[in-house]
Write a protein that holds these residues in place. Structure first.
Motif, PDB file in Angstrom:
ATOM      1  N   LYS A   1       4.458   6.694   2.527  1.00 45.57           N
ATOM      2  CA  LYS A   1       3.152   6.159   2.891  1.00 45.57           C
ATOM      3  C   LYS A   1       2.484   5.348   1.786  1.00 45.57           C
ATOM      4  O   LYS A   1       1.263   5.193   1.766  1.00 45.57           O
ATOM      5  N   ASN A   2       3.263   4.806   0.851  1.00 56.80           N
ATOM      6  CA  ASN A   2       2.656   3.970  -0.177  1.00 56.80           C
ATOM      7  C   ASN A   2       3.051   2.504   0.052  1.00 56.80           C
ATOM      8  O   ASN A   2       3.795   2.181   0.965  1.00 56.80           O
ATOM      9  N   GLY A   3       2.514   1.639  -0.797  1.00 60.01           N
ATOM     10  CA  GLY A   3       2.851   0.222  -0.699  1.00 60.01           C
ATOM     11  C   GLY A   3       2.070  -0.549   0.349  1.00 60.01           C
ATOM     12  O   GLY A   3       2.443  -1.674   0.685  1.00 60.01           O
ATOM     13  N   TRP A   4       0.965   0.010   0.861  1.00 59.01           N
ATOM     14  CA  TRP A   4       0.215  -0.704   1.881  1.00 59.01           C
ATOM     15  C   TRP A   4      -0.482  -1.940   1.328  1.00 59.01           C
ATOM     16  O   TRP A   4      -0.789  -2.880   2.075  1.00 59.01           O
ATOM     17  N   GLY A   5      -0.751  -1.960   0.045  1.00 58.17           N
ATOM     18  CA  GLY A   5      -1.342  -3.155  -0.550  1.00 58.17           C
ATOM     19  C   GLY A   5      -0.416  -4.355  -0.402  1.00 58.17           C
ATOM     20  O   GLY A   5      -0.836  -5.455  -0.018  1.00 58.17           O
ATOM     21  N   VAL A   6       0.866  -4.147  -0.674  1.00 55.72           N
ATOM     22  CA  VAL A   6       1.860  -5.210  -0.521  1.00 55.72           C
ATOM     23  C   VAL A   6       1.997  -5.596   0.947  1.00 55.72           C
ATOM     24  O   VAL A   6       2.160  -6.770   1.292  1.00 55.72           O
ATOM     25  N   ARG A   7       1.913  -4.601   1.824  1.00 51.77           N
ATOM     26  CA  ARG A   7       2.017  -4.889   3.253  1.00 51.77           C
ATOM     27  C   ARG A   7       0.840  -5.725   3.737  1.00 51.77           C
ATOM     28  O   ARG A   7       1.007  -6.664   4.524  1.00 51.77           O
ATOM     29  N   PHE A   8      -0.363  -5.389   3.284  1.00 55.22           N
ATOM     30  CA  PHE A   8      -1.523  -6.186   3.666  1.00 55.22           C
ATOM     31  C   PHE A   8      -1.351  -7.635   3.228  1.00 55.22           C
ATOM     32  O   PHE A   8      -1.630  -8.576   3.984  1.00 55.22           O
ATOM     33  N   LEU A   9      -0.897  -7.810   1.990  1.00 53.51           N
ATOM     34  CA  LEU A   9      -0.681  -9.170   1.491  1.00 53.51           C
ATOM     35  C   LEU A   9       0.411  -9.871   2.289  1.00 53.51           C
ATOM     36  O   LEU A   9       0.326 -11.075   2.549  1.00 53.51           O
ATOM     37  N   GLY A  10       1.439  -9.119   2.674  1.00 50.16           N
ATOM     38  CA  GLY A  10       2.510  -9.707   3.474  1.00 50.16           C
ATOM     39  C   GLY A  10       2.001 -10.198   4.813  1.00 50.16           C
ATOM     40  O   GLY A  10       2.366 -11.287   5.281  1.00 50.16           O
TER      41      GLY A  10
END
Length: 255
Positions: free
Chosen positions: A160-169
């Motif tokens: 459940k981590n890495g959502w910051g990168v997903r938002f940017l993606g």
């Protein structure tokens, strides 16, 4: 001295400075202006700067009657990134401190409300809040987030981590989709504006969610290496170059 100051008057804009400094000060408050707050500022300096620039660009798209005014307005819009770069440089150079010992719900709430208030103020000043609502960008984000949630459950990913990168993606997906639509309708100036709005608003939503996620859900927003990948080369530089190209094409379409 007067001539010296006059030469640099073009890089001074009170509204841009208030937006960047006020937003980052609010985020630093969420960590009680402790050493951990410097890490927060480093992570969010360029997102805040780019967010301010995108707000200015969307405002410009609402007033394209005078193409000659685009250049000066665009120069002012870049100032938020410049101020963010200065603050990022001052806060960088120290080891990352991800502790939240001094962070409380009340401080996060106050800092977040300060940021949201400044964003709404900037929206209203640029073109009115309604100009920053794009159904296409909203649908893109909702469907993309649902896709990631379903994908994680199907794949059994529990990190459940890495959502910051997903938002940017997701934001970059909207940015490139809008840019492609702009190229496809280059002969129709009326269709270029909505395409650019989709591009810039998608990225704007992504940066906003990244900032809020970094404050409220840092463990989920940071990637597996506890980073946000929001440095100049990773985020600001490609976005600025892409935007300058699209604006150059837009200006040529008026000729």
């Amino acid at each position: 001295m007067t001539e010296f100051l006059a030469g640099y008057s073009g890089i001074l804009d009170a509204a841009s400075l208030v937006f960047v400094v006020g937003s980052l000060a609010g985020f630093a408050l969420t960590a009680s202006f402790s050493r951990a707050s410097l890490t927060v500022v480093v992570d969010l300096a360029y997102p805040v700067g780019l967010l301010g620039t995108l707000l200015g660009w969307v405002g410009m798209l609402q007033n394209m009657s005078d193409p000659k005014a685009i250049g000066p307005a665009m120069a002012i819009s870049f100032l938020t990134v410049l101020y963010a770069a200065v603050i990022h440089g001052l806060a960088s150079g120290r080891s990352r401190d991800l502790s939240e010992i001094d962070s409380t719900f009340a401080k996060k709430l106050v800092g977040s409300l300060a940021f949201v208030g400044l964003v709404l103020w900037a929206m209203d000043s640029a073109a009115g809040i309604n100009a920053f609502i794009d159904p296409g960008a909203v649908v893109l984000f909702v469907l993309s987030i649902l896709f990631f949630v379903i994908f994680d459950r199907v794949s059994g990913d529990t990190s459940k981590n890495g959502w910051g990168v997903r938002f940017l993606g997701i934001g970059l997906l909207g940015f490139f989709t809008g840019t492609i639509m702009m190229f496809a309708n280059i002969d129709d100036p009326k269709a270029i504006g909505p395409a650019m709005a989709l591009a810039y608003l998608s990225l704007m939503y992504a940066l906003f969610l990244l900032c809020m996620g970094r404050i409220w859900f840092p463990a989920q927003t940071l990637d597996s290496e506890q980073n946000t990948n929001t440095g100049f080369l990773a985020l600001a530089f490609p976005v600025l170059i892409g935007a300058m190209i699209t604006f150059a094409i837009l200006i040529m379409s008026f000729e």
